[in-house]
Scaffold this motif. Sequence first.
Motif, PDB file in Angstrom:
ATOM      1  N   PHE A 225      13.608   3.621  16.162  1.00  0.00           N
ATOM      2  CA  PHE A 225      14.682   2.776  16.661  1.00  0.00           C
ATOM      3  C   PHE A 225      15.325   3.496  17.830  1.00  0.00           C
ATOM      4  N   LYS A 226      15.248   2.912  18.999  1.00  0.00           N
ATOM      5  CA  LYS A 226      15.769   3.496  20.240  1.00  0.00           C
ATOM      6  C   LYS A 226      15.120   4.846  20.550  1.00  0.00           C
ATOM      7  N   GLY A 227      13.896   5.042  20.046  1.00  0.00           N
ATOM      8  CA  GLY A 227      13.173   6.266  20.326  1.00  0.00           C
ATOM      9  C   GLY A 227      13.672   7.489  19.582  1.00  0.00           C
ATOM     10  N   ILE A 228      14.602   7.310  18.649  1.00  0.00           N
ATOM     11  CA  ILE A 228      15.219   8.452  17.978  1.00  0.00           C
ATOM     12  C   ILE A 228      15.000   8.421  16.472  1.00  0.00           C
ATOM     13  N   PHE A 229      15.440   7.344  15.846  1.00  0.00           N
ATOM     14  CA  PHE A 229      15.467   7.285  14.384  1.00  0.00           C
ATOM     15  C   PHE A 229      14.261   6.511  13.865  1.00  0.00           C
ATOM     16  N   PRO A 230      13.532   7.060  12.873  1.00  0.00           N
ATOM     17  CA  PRO A 230      12.327   6.387  12.383  1.00  0.00           C
ATOM     18  C   PRO A 230      12.665   5.070  11.657  1.00  0.00           C
ATOM     19  N   MET A 231      11.955   4.025  12.024  1.00  0.00           N
ATOM     20  CA  MET A 231      12.185   2.703  11.429  1.00  0.00           C
ATOM     21  C   MET A 231      11.863   2.676   9.941  1.00  0.00           C
ATOM     22  N   VAL A 232      10.943   3.511   9.503  1.00  0.00           N
ATOM     23  CA  VAL A 232      10.571   3.483   8.087  1.00  0.00           C
ATOM     24  C   VAL A 232      11.759   3.886   7.210  1.00  0.00           C
ATOM     25  N   ILE A 233      12.596   4.775   7.675  1.00  0.00           N
ATOM     26  CA  ILE A 233      13.806   5.151   6.922  1.00  0.00           C
ATOM     27  C   ILE A 233      14.778   3.976   6.893  1.00  0.00           C
TER      28      ILE A 233
ATOM     29  N   ILE B 180      12.849 -11.117  -3.311  1.00  0.00           N
ATOM     30  CA  ILE B 180      12.292  -9.919  -3.946  1.00  0.00           C
ATOM     31  C   ILE B 180      10.827  -9.708  -3.581  1.00  0.00           C
ATOM     32  N   PHE B 181      10.035 -10.761  -3.623  1.00  0.00           N
ATOM     33  CA  PHE B 181       8.604 -10.638  -3.344  1.00  0.00           C
ATOM     34  C   PHE B 181       8.319 -10.071  -1.948  1.00  0.00           C
ATOM     35  N   PRO B 182       8.929 -10.592  -0.869  1.00  0.00           N
ATOM     36  CA  PRO B 182       8.686  -9.979   0.453  1.00  0.00           C
ATOM     37  C   PRO B 182       9.147  -8.528   0.529  1.00  0.00           C
ATOM     38  N   CYS B 183      10.257  -8.211  -0.145  1.00  0.00           N
ATOM     39  CA  CYS B 183      10.725  -6.815  -0.140  1.00  0.00           C
ATOM     40  C   CYS B 183       9.729  -5.902  -0.846  1.00  0.00           C
ATOM     41  N   MET B 184       9.152  -6.368  -1.940  1.00  0.00           N
ATOM     42  CA  MET B 184       8.180  -5.549  -2.663  1.00  0.00           C
ATOM     43  C   MET B 184       6.905  -5.364  -1.829  1.00  0.00           C
ATOM     44  N   ILE B 185       6.489  -6.416  -1.133  1.00  0.00           N
ATOM     45  CA  ILE B 185       5.321  -6.292  -0.251  1.00  0.00           C
ATOM     46  C   ILE B 185       5.631  -5.308   0.879  1.00  0.00           C
ATOM     47  N   GLY B 186       6.814  -5.421   1.456  1.00  0.00           N
ATOM     48  CA  GLY B 186       7.212  -4.491   2.515  1.00  0.00           C
ATOM     49  C   GLY B 186       7.313  -3.061   2.020  1.00  0.00           C
ATOM     50  N   LEU B 187       7.837  -2.899   0.807  1.00  0.00           N
ATOM     51  CA  LEU B 187       7.954  -1.562   0.219  1.00  0.00           C
ATOM     52  C   LEU B 187       6.583  -0.922   0.078  1.00  0.00           C
ATOM     53  N   GLY B 188       5.623  -1.679  -0.443  1.00  0.00           N
ATOM     54  CA  GLY B 188       4.264  -1.157  -0.593  1.00  0.00           C
ATOM     55  C   GLY B 188       3.582  -0.954   0.745  1.00  0.00           C
ATOM     56  N   GLY B 189       3.801  -1.851   1.677  1.00  0.00           N
ATOM     57  CA  GLY B 189       3.170  -1.741   2.985  1.00  0.00           C
ATOM     58  C   GLY B 189       3.708  -0.586   3.813  1.00  0.00           C
ATOM     59  N   GLN B 190       4.962  -0.242   3.624  1.00  0.00           N
ATOM     60  CA  GLN B 190       5.583   0.839   4.389  1.00  0.00           C
ATOM     61  C   GLN B 190       5.376   2.211   3.735  1.00  0.00           C
TER      62      GLN B 190
ATOM     63  N   MET C  10      12.724  -2.170  19.610  1.00  0.00           N
ATOM     64  CA  MET C  10      12.363  -2.385  18.206  1.00  0.00           C
ATOM     65  C   MET C  10      10.858  -2.614  18.094  1.00  0.00           C
ATOM     66  N   PRO C  11      10.246  -2.134  17.015  1.00  0.00           N
ATOM     67  CA  PRO C  11       8.823  -2.414  16.809  1.00  0.00           C
ATOM     68  C   PRO C  11       8.628  -3.885  16.416  1.00  0.00           C
ATOM     69  N   ALA C  12       7.390  -4.327  16.470  1.00  0.00           N
ATOM     70  CA  ALA C  12       7.064  -5.719  16.126  1.00  0.00           C
ATOM     71  C   ALA C  12       7.389  -5.986  14.654  1.00  0.00           C
ATOM     72  N   ALA C  13       7.732  -7.225  14.372  1.00  0.00           N
ATOM     73  CA  ALA C  13       8.086  -7.618  13.004  1.00  0.00           C
ATOM     74  C   ALA C  13       6.840  -7.686  12.130  1.00  0.00           C
TER      75      ALA C  13
END
Length: 189
Positions: free
Chosen positions: A148-156, A119-129, A75-78
């Motif tokens: 994720f596991k070298g196959i599926f993009p974490m952004v999705i 909601i606020f952290p999700c909105m920040i994450g949405l904009g950041g991603q 997993m990538p860093a949080a």
Amino acid sequence: MSSRGVRAAGTDGNDFQNRQRIAQHYQESAQYKSVLKWFFVPHFLILVFMWLKVGSEFLRYNFGWKNAFFERLDMPAAYPWEYVWCLSFIPIVLALSSFQRNKLKVLHYAYYAEFICGIFPCMIGLGGQLPELLEYANDMEGSNTPTFKGIFPMVIIWYIFFAVALQIHGFSMYFMHHLAAAWAPVKRD
């Protein structure tokens, strides 16, 4: 009236309807409490997975803890917003503690905590991603998007998370608002 004995004069026994009604605000209160509890179940399930992800990273980097399972996940860093979202158990605890005695003030705290910790952290994450999502959408093969596991993009995965989490938080706030309205004292003119 007693079920034994003589019936009261002037009635045929069908005049119970006026005594069998429950006030509308009590019905709404019970209904909204039930609905909110059902929204807290998926919220808590998602929260457990987020605690596992962020907690394992925290233990690995700060205490040198190693676990083969989490290392295999790759997993990538949080992100910082993930740490804040992990505090979204606070609105659940506040709301559940307000249910027993219909504590309106505690429910208001839960309402605002739902926005600040959910909601606020999700909105920040949405904009950041978003730049990462656009990069991946433009060049799927050559993008440097963490996977994720070298196959599926974490952004999705994150955008699926945002879609689900924002709905849970939004509906929870909606039902908390209506529950607070059912608990509020009636204003007389």
